[in-house]
Write a protein that holds these residues in place. Structure first.
Motif, PDB file in Angstrom:
ATOM      1  N   PRO A  11      48.987  44.419  31.387  1.00 28.30           N
ATOM      2  CA  PRO A  11      48.455  43.165  30.843  1.00 28.30           C
ATOM      3  C   PRO A  11      47.080  43.387  30.193  1.00 28.30           C
ATOM      4  O   PRO A  11      46.354  44.301  30.573  1.00 28.30           O
ATOM      5  N   ILE A  42      46.064  37.528  28.489  1.00 25.13           N
ATOM      6  CA  ILE A  42      45.422  36.514  29.326  1.00 25.13           C
ATOM      7  C   ILE A  42      44.006  36.298  28.817  1.00 25.13           C
ATOM      8  O   ILE A  42      43.248  37.246  28.637  1.00 25.13           O
ATOM      9  N   SER A  63      35.280  39.009  37.791  1.00 24.09           N
ATOM     10  CA  SER A  63      36.698  38.696  37.580  1.00 24.09           C
ATOM     11  C   SER A  63      37.658  39.860  37.784  1.00 24.09           C
ATOM     12  O   SER A  63      38.792  39.658  38.222  1.00 24.09           O
ATOM     13  N   ARG A  65      38.464  42.245  39.712  1.00 24.80           N
ATOM     14  CA  ARG A  65      39.168  42.529  40.965  1.00 24.80           C
ATOM     15  C   ARG A  65      40.383  41.636  41.191  1.00 24.80           C
ATOM     16  O   ARG A  65      41.274  41.975  41.971  1.00 24.80           O
ATOM     17  N   PHE A  66      40.399  40.472  40.572  1.00 23.68           N
ATOM     18  CA  PHE A  66      41.465  39.511  40.813  1.00 23.68           C
ATOM     19  C   PHE A  66      42.701  39.771  39.954  1.00 23.68           C
ATOM     20  O   PHE A  66      43.695  39.068  40.068  1.00 23.68           O
ATOM     21  N   PHE A  67      42.611  40.767  39.074  1.00 28.99           N
ATOM     22  CA  PHE A  67      43.722  41.061  38.165  1.00 28.99           C
ATOM     23  C   PHE A  67      44.531  42.258  38.678  1.00 28.99           C
ATOM     24  O   PHE A  67      44.066  43.017  39.520  1.00 28.99           O
ATOM     25  N   PRO A  68      45.738  42.430  38.128  1.00 27.49           N
ATOM     26  CA  PRO A  68      46.526  43.598  38.515  1.00 27.49           C
ATOM     27  C   PRO A  68      45.724  44.882  38.263  1.00 27.49           C
ATOM     28  O   PRO A  68      44.916  44.955  37.342  1.00 27.49           O
TER      29      PRO A  68
ATOM     30  N   HIS B  23      34.897  31.666  33.437  1.00 28.16           N
ATOM     31  CA  HIS B  23      36.013  32.573  33.634  1.00 28.16           C
ATOM     32  C   HIS B  23      36.943  32.087  34.740  1.00 28.16           C
ATOM     33  O   HIS B  23      37.837  32.832  35.160  1.00 28.16           O
ATOM     34  N   VAL B  27      40.514  33.828  35.895  1.00 33.67           N
ATOM     35  CA  VAL B  27      40.651  34.476  37.201  1.00 33.67           C
ATOM     36  C   VAL B  27      41.895  33.964  37.931  1.00 33.67           C
ATOM     37  O   VAL B  27      42.629  34.738  38.556  1.00 33.67           O
ATOM     38  N   LYS B  29      44.593  33.060  36.518  1.00 30.78           N
ATOM     39  CA  LYS B  29      45.723  33.735  35.866  1.00 30.78           C
ATOM     40  C   LYS B  29      45.840  35.184  36.327  1.00 30.78           C
ATOM     41  O   LYS B  29      46.945  35.725  36.428  1.00 30.78           O
ATOM     42  N   GLY B  30      44.695  35.814  36.615  1.00 28.06           N
ATOM     43  CA  GLY B  30      44.734  37.165  37.157  1.00 28.06           C
ATOM     44  C   GLY B  30      45.441  37.182  38.507  1.00 28.06           C
ATOM     45  O   GLY B  30      46.319  38.021  38.762  1.00 28.06           O
ATOM     46  N   VAL B  31      45.070  36.236  39.352  1.00 30.64           N
ATOM     47  CA  VAL B  31      45.685  36.136  40.685  1.00 30.64           C
ATOM     48  C   VAL B  31      47.195  35.935  40.571  1.00 30.64           C
ATOM     49  O   VAL B  31      47.980  36.579  41.279  1.00 30.64           O
ATOM     50  N   THR B  33      49.136  36.730  38.030  1.00 27.90           N
ATOM     51  CA  THR B  33      49.777  37.899  37.422  1.00 27.90           C
ATOM     52  C   THR B  33      49.910  39.053  38.408  1.00 27.90           C
ATOM     53  O   THR B  33      50.822  39.870  38.310  1.00 27.90           O
ATOM     54  N   LYS B  34      48.986  39.126  39.349  1.00 25.14           N
ATOM     55  CA  LYS B  34      49.049  40.162  40.374  1.00 25.14           C
ATOM     56  C   LYS B  34      50.261  39.926  41.283  1.00 25.14           C
ATOM     57  O   LYS B  34      50.927  40.863  41.694  1.00 25.14           O
ATOM     58  N   LEU B  41      52.766  31.995  31.509  1.00 21.77           N
ATOM     59  CA  LEU B  41      51.713  31.028  31.824  1.00 21.77           C
ATOM     60  C   LEU B  41      51.452  30.138  30.617  1.00 21.77           C
ATOM     61  O   LEU B  41      51.231  30.627  29.519  1.00 21.77           O
ATOM     62  N   LEU B 128      45.098  33.953  49.160  1.00 16.52           N
ATOM     63  CA  LEU B 128      44.271  35.153  49.091  1.00 16.52           C
ATOM     64  C   LEU B 128      43.590  35.339  50.449  1.00 16.52           C
ATOM     65  O   LEU B 128      43.284  34.371  51.136  1.00 16.52           O
TER      66      LEU B 128
END
Lengths: 274, 274, 274
Positions: A11, A42, A63, A65-68, B23, B27, B29-31, B33-34, B41, B128
């Motif tokens: 991503p 994203i 931010s 850390r919260f992504f894949p 952001h 963020v 969306k990051g969560v 996507t993980k 989305l 989380l």
């Protein structure tokens, strides 16, 4: 439980100060999609204050850390576009990739993720033809991010660099016997004042001495008790708490702390006892 | 004709009042996507008036029908974050899922879709780790939406609830012999005044008595004839019509009705005869 | 190198003047996703000045080349919605598709891409049932774009048209012995003034006579030397250069040229010698 779709592309998370009026971010996405069809794009945000590199660096370091693990972060806050500042890509030990200008924007996040290698984006094969001097987001950074998303090693893009520009906009923390001193480093859209005082630094300070109740003071405003949640005070009242990214934050419940306290990025903040 | 791609994940539609500067939505969306790589989305909007639950409820109830049956709606307008208000998920008979705070935001849409079950988001497995008290959008709601998109039954998330907070910001409609009375419930970015007077209620009123031409009046402004389209009046002229979501709307052709009439949400509106 | 994912749907790029406050763009995406699940949706921008067709036409003509060949461009700046103006779709020789109102918005981009066929969107099979008179973006244009993304030939949508409304907001360029004369055609969010004077027209003008250094003048402001990049002048200084879309642009380094020069779309611009 359904199995999550396994995309073969990493991503790409995009952060700019381009705002939401022009077609510039959209065009960058076009460039990416041409190179990496179907890429998962994203938006981190495009509403950063124009050309303020520190604000972008903070958004990124809070931010990533919260992504894949294998996300490509494409970040463009680039007041020096067309000057000698270098376009770079960074691979990290945590798995994340960072692409953008070498002006400090990428440093805090890349450093936190553990820098593995830095390259200058020089190879014309991975740029648009006819690179402009004013829009590297489209011509250099977007193509590099798209190629990384396809799995291209960053070392193909150009020569390795030993060092990059570093900024650390939240580093000025000091301590006196009576207080822990920091600054407002970010003001969000709700007017919440986010500081550089981490929960762990405050907890260590509090362990060393304990003289009443912990409170937070912004410049010469009234001290505000440190609490747990916005809801711990009545609507309209100020509250200090550990914000969602783990640092001391000053807010007005259902209100705008920045407006009410006349506060902005750079204002001094003290944690002490009352 | 090409066959549409069959994603194995339900799409996730996101609605917040977080704006476009920070952001925070990125963020979330990051969560997602993980947990659900490749999830589709869709931003409904993030430009809702800050902490105004009724506006968010209206956006949601007007929108959900236009999305695929099995869409997950992740909605966060959450002035009570960190207080006793419960985080919930709702499964509906129409197929849609709703995730967000139990403050009325989800109620009108979920009710229209037919509530099948409501659960409190308590199970730490679907949150989380280190849930904050200030950003449940990231820590509780985004993970729940992502797990639903993967097909996880909502009953895994926590205990079933019998009831949720209800609001119905458009319910105050009354009728006199001479008029049908409602309110402005939403003002859009063009300054159009959207009311709670549905086409069917007006048509029933008009059937019961017919004394001339139907007109719409906002507070003490001049009555405006009810017509078919913006183009039925000259540029700069006011027009009343059935808007695209099926209720009476007051507009200025190529202009801003809210500004010109000094009108806002809550203003009284009458349909009558002139 | 990973192989890019092969989506079976053409990507859809969306451009509107709907802004970011309301749920209107989100609802259009819901409609698309229902018809073409998993469709790759890219926002070009929704921040266009409300109901200003020329600005939208410029964003589109500057952008389409940067997208994949078979992209569907769904563009809605539609002050005439509900009037006699026709809803259309255009197939082009370059591969791009354009969907939107027949008010000139699509013309410059479609013309540049080589118009192959134009159809009126009349077939109710490819519209939402109960088409409104105020929101064709949702009811007519979004469904058409989604069907095209699935590979439906545009000829299924309705009768072929011989001609469409044409606008060419950047066409007024003239030349005197001493200068090349154009206009500001777009002001971006940074306050940069984008003109209709292309690099090639300036280079041809410069070839015909050469009397010193090339400079650019906006109305009665001071002439500004034509340079290569923003970084060629000091912060706060004005600079003229070829912008990223290949035309003369006037900027203030790290500043806002529109504000400082009091300039706007339509202002006259001269290139000459000093």
């Amino acid at each position: 439980v359904r199995k999550a779709a396994q995309s073969r592309l990493f991503p790409i998370t995009i952060l700019t100060d381009f705002g939401y009026r022009d077609h510039y971010v959209g065009v960058m996405k076009g460039v990416i999609t041409k190179i990496a069809p179907g890429a998962h794009l994203i938006d981190l945000t495009h509403g950063l204050a124009a050309q303020q590199v520190p604000g972008g660096a903070i958004a990124l370091v809070q931010s990533w850390r919260f992504f894949p693990k294998k996300t490509v972060f494409l970040a463009v806050v680039d007041p020096g576009v067309g000057t000698a500042r270098r376009p770079i890509a960074i691979a990290t030990r945590a798995g994340a990739y960072f692409v953008g200008p070498d002006n400090g924007l990428l440093w805090p996040a890349a450093n936190a993720a553990g820098i593995k290698s830095i390259v200058e984006l020089k190879n014309p094969r991975y740029r648009l033809p006819d690179t402009s001097d004013t829009f590297h987001g489209r011509d250099i950074f977007a193509p590099a991010a798209a190629w990384i998303a396809r799995g291209t090693p960053v070392t193909r893009f150009g020569p390795k660099l030993d060092r990059i520009v570093q900024i650390a906009p939240w580093s000025e923390v000091s301590e006196t016997p009576a207080s822990l001193n920091g600054r407002v480093i970010y003001v969000d859209t709700f007017g919440n004042l986010i500081t550089n005082l981490t929960r762990s630094s405050v907890e260590q300070f509090a362990k060393r001495r304990s003289e009443g109740r912990l409170a937070v003071q912004v410049e010469d405003a009234e001290p505000i008790l440190l609490r747990k949640a916005y809801g711990d005070v009545a609507p309209g009242e100020p509250v200090a708490l550990y914000g969602s990214f783990g640092t001391v934050e000053i807010a007005i419940r259902d209100g705008d702390a920045a407006a009410l306290l006349g506060a902005a990025v750079g204002f001094e903040v003290w944690v002490g006892w009352i």
